[in-house]
Design a protein around this motif. Sequence first.
Motif, PDB file in Angstrom:
ATOM      1  N   MET A  30       6.708  -6.884   9.958  1.00 41.51           N
ATOM      2  CA  MET A  30       6.722  -6.046   8.780  1.00 41.51           C
ATOM      3  C   MET A  30       5.557  -5.064   8.873  1.00 41.51           C
ATOM      4  SD  MET A  30       6.153  -7.136   4.814  1.00 41.51           S
ATOM      5  CE  MET A  30       4.484  -7.731   4.913  1.00 41.51           C
ATOM      6  N   THR A  31       5.847  -3.809   8.618  1.00 48.30           N
ATOM      7  CA  THR A  31       4.823  -2.782   8.616  1.00 48.30           C
ATOM      8  C   THR A  31       4.948  -1.959   7.345  1.00 48.30           C
ATOM      9  OG1 THR A  31       4.902  -2.632  11.024  1.00 48.30           O
ATOM     10  CG2 THR A  31       3.896  -0.802   9.862  1.00 48.30           C
ATOM     11  N   ILE A  32       3.837  -1.794   6.667  1.00 43.91           N
ATOM     12  CA  ILE A  32       3.779  -0.939   5.491  1.00 43.91           C
ATOM     13  C   ILE A  32       3.038   0.341   5.893  1.00 43.91           C
ATOM     14  CG2 ILE A  32       2.932  -0.664   3.128  1.00 43.91           C
ATOM     15  CD1 ILE A  32       5.086  -2.803   3.313  1.00 43.91           C
ATOM     16  N   ILE A  33       3.661   1.466   5.672  1.00 41.58           N
ATOM     17  CA  ILE A  33       3.065   2.755   5.999  1.00 41.58           C
ATOM     18  C   ILE A  33       2.674   3.449   4.707  1.00 41.58           C
ATOM     19  CG2 ILE A  33       3.481   5.016   7.044  1.00 41.58           C
ATOM     20  CD1 ILE A  33       5.517   3.592   8.883  1.00 41.58           C
ATOM     21  N   LEU A  34       1.469   3.988   4.691  1.00 42.55           N
ATOM     22  CA  LEU A  34       0.985   4.721   3.526  1.00 42.55           C
ATOM     23  C   LEU A  34       1.322   6.190   3.672  1.00 42.55           C
ATOM     24  CD1 LEU A  34      -2.382   2.866   3.288  1.00 42.55           C
ATOM     25  CD2 LEU A  34      -0.615   2.856   1.541  1.00 42.55           C
ATOM     26  N   ARG A  35       1.908   6.756   2.653  1.00 33.72           N
ATOM     27  CA  ARG A  35       2.315   8.160   2.648  1.00 33.72           C
ATOM     28  C   ARG A  35       1.526   8.978   1.621  1.00 33.72           C
ATOM     29  NH1 ARG A  35       4.783   8.439   7.366  1.00 33.72           N
ATOM     30  NH2 ARG A  35       6.631   7.146   7.519  1.00 33.72           N
ATOM     31  N   LEU A  36       0.321   8.540   1.315  1.00 26.58           N
ATOM     32  CA  LEU A  36      -0.492   9.210   0.312  1.00 26.58           C
ATOM     33  C   LEU A  36      -0.756  10.664   0.679  1.00 26.58           C
ATOM     34  CD1 LEU A  36      -2.079   9.128  -2.319  1.00 26.58           C
ATOM     35  CD2 LEU A  36      -4.034   8.235  -1.022  1.00 26.58           C
ATOM     36  N   MET A  56       0.082  13.790  -1.759  1.00 22.82           N
ATOM     37  CA  MET A  56      -1.000  14.686  -2.171  1.00 22.82           C
ATOM     38  C   MET A  56      -0.677  16.130  -1.794  1.00 22.82           C
ATOM     39  SD  MET A  56      -4.368  12.417  -1.221  1.00 22.82           S
ATOM     40  CE  MET A  56      -5.486  13.795  -1.453  1.00 22.82           C
ATOM     41  N   ALA A  57      -0.138  16.338  -0.615  1.00 21.64           N
ATOM     42  CA  ALA A  57       0.224  17.691  -0.173  1.00 21.64           C
ATOM     43  C   ALA A  57       1.331  18.266  -1.059  1.00 21.64           C
ATOM     44  CB  ALA A  57       0.659  17.672   1.290  1.00 21.64           C
ATOM     45  N   ASP A  58       2.320  17.438  -1.397  1.00 24.99           N
ATOM     46  CA  ASP A  58       3.408  17.891  -2.271  1.00 24.99           C
ATOM     47  C   ASP A  58       2.880  18.319  -3.633  1.00 24.99           C
ATOM     48  OD1 ASP A  58       5.229  17.342  -0.273  1.00 24.99           O
ATOM     49  OD2 ASP A  58       5.945  15.469  -1.177  1.00 24.99           O
ATOM     50  N   ARG A  59       1.850  17.620  -4.114  1.00 19.74           N
ATOM     51  CA  ARG A  59       1.278  17.908  -5.443  1.00 19.74           C
ATOM     52  C   ARG A  59       0.126  18.923  -5.370  1.00 19.74           C
ATOM     53  NH1 ARG A  59       4.875  14.483  -5.568  1.00 19.74           N
ATOM     54  NH2 ARG A  59       5.221  12.933  -7.180  1.00 19.74           N
ATOM     55  N   ILE A  67       4.446   6.309  -2.242  1.00 21.47           N
ATOM     56  CA  ILE A  67       3.221   6.194  -1.453  1.00 21.47           C
ATOM     57  C   ILE A  67       3.347   5.142  -0.355  1.00 21.47           C
ATOM     58  CG2 ILE A  67       0.768   5.570  -1.568  1.00 21.47           C
ATOM     59  CD1 ILE A  67       0.822   6.642  -4.447  1.00 21.47           C
ATOM     60  N   LEU A  68       4.075   4.063  -0.643  1.00 22.73           N
ATOM     61  CA  LEU A  68       4.219   2.949   0.293  1.00 22.73           C
ATOM     62  C   LEU A  68       5.623   2.924   0.874  1.00 22.73           C
ATOM     63  CD1 LEU A  68       2.604   0.214  -1.972  1.00 22.73           C
ATOM     64  CD2 LEU A  68       1.489   1.469  -0.130  1.00 22.73           C
ATOM     65  N   GLU A  69       5.707   2.746   2.177  1.00 21.88           N
ATOM     66  CA  GLU A  69       7.012   2.682   2.845  1.00 21.88           C
ATOM     67  C   GLU A  69       7.039   1.455   3.758  1.00 21.88           C
ATOM     68  OE1 GLU A  69       9.632   5.228   6.051  1.00 21.88           O
ATOM     69  OE2 GLU A  69       8.067   6.250   4.904  1.00 21.88           O
TER      70      GLU A  69
END
Length: 70
Positions: free
Chosen positions: A1-7, A11-14, A62-64
């Motif tokens: 299992m891997t959790i990837i952070l997309r913060l 942030m770029a989108d906002r 944020i979490l994938e």
Amino acid sequence: MTIILRLDRVMADRKMSLNQLTELVGISNVNLSKIKTGKISAIRFSTLNGICKALNCQPGDILEYVEEEE
């Protein structure tokens, strides 16, 4: 299992800088930078709550979860 952070993507989108988010969430620039770059192994719900509130997003933005290959 891997959790990837997309913060960084959210942030770029906002169009929000690290310094702006740091002010809104109330955590140190260093800690938020570690979250942004994925160099953490855990995150407090209170921190996740603050990030989601500041960015007007859901935790799933944020979490994938990515299933590891065998």
